[in-house]
Scaffold this motif. Structure first.
Motif: not given
Length: 134
Positions: A82-87, A93-100, A115-119, A126-128
């Motif tokens: 997930s971290h590599l795909i989201l990166a 330039g894709v908005d990542l908000a829909p993946y939150e 749980q581990q990879f989602g967190r 989405f650090p905030q």
């Protein structure tokens, strides 16, 4: 958890140390064996990292060539990437908000892996939001 890549480094270091010790001892006696063993260990461990490096390059190529739809499919199916795909999506330039919401769903999942990879992905992208979940 020990991966196949960890094993490659361990085996590479072991073989390198053994070969270096053997060659060093044959060429220069006890001191040569010690020095050869240490040098062999270092070289073998470095060579043992090669499979991880090559796999990483291959995965990077695959992700960079995939369409957004393919990346979205892989995001759902392969949470461990997930971290590599989201990166990659962010790089395009894709908005990542829909993946939150997907990441939040994973955090509340029964699956420890989700749980581990989602967190982890939530903390990166989405650090905030992640700081509110403590």
């Amino acid at each position: 958890m020990v991966t196949v890549f960890d094993m490659a480094r361990i085996i590479g270091a072991s073989i390198g140390a053994g070969l270096g010790m053997g060659v060093g001892h044959t060429e220069a006696g006890l001191i040569g064996g010690i020095v050869g063993g240490v040098l062999g260990l270092l070289v073998g461990e470095r060579l043992g990292r090669l499979p991880l490096f090559l796999a990483g390059r291959q995965l990077s190529k695959e992700l960079s060539r995939a369409t957004v739809a393919e990346l979205e499919r892989r995001l759902v199916e392969e949470c461990f990437l997930s971290h590599l795909i989201l990166a990659e999506l962010q790089r395009r330039g894709v908005d990542l908000a829909p993946y939150e919401p997907l990441l939040l769903e994973w955090i509340h999942s029964d699956s420890p892996m989700h749980q581990q990879f989602g967190r982890a992905s939530l903390q990166i992208f989405f650090p905030q939001r992640a700081s509110t979940l403590k």
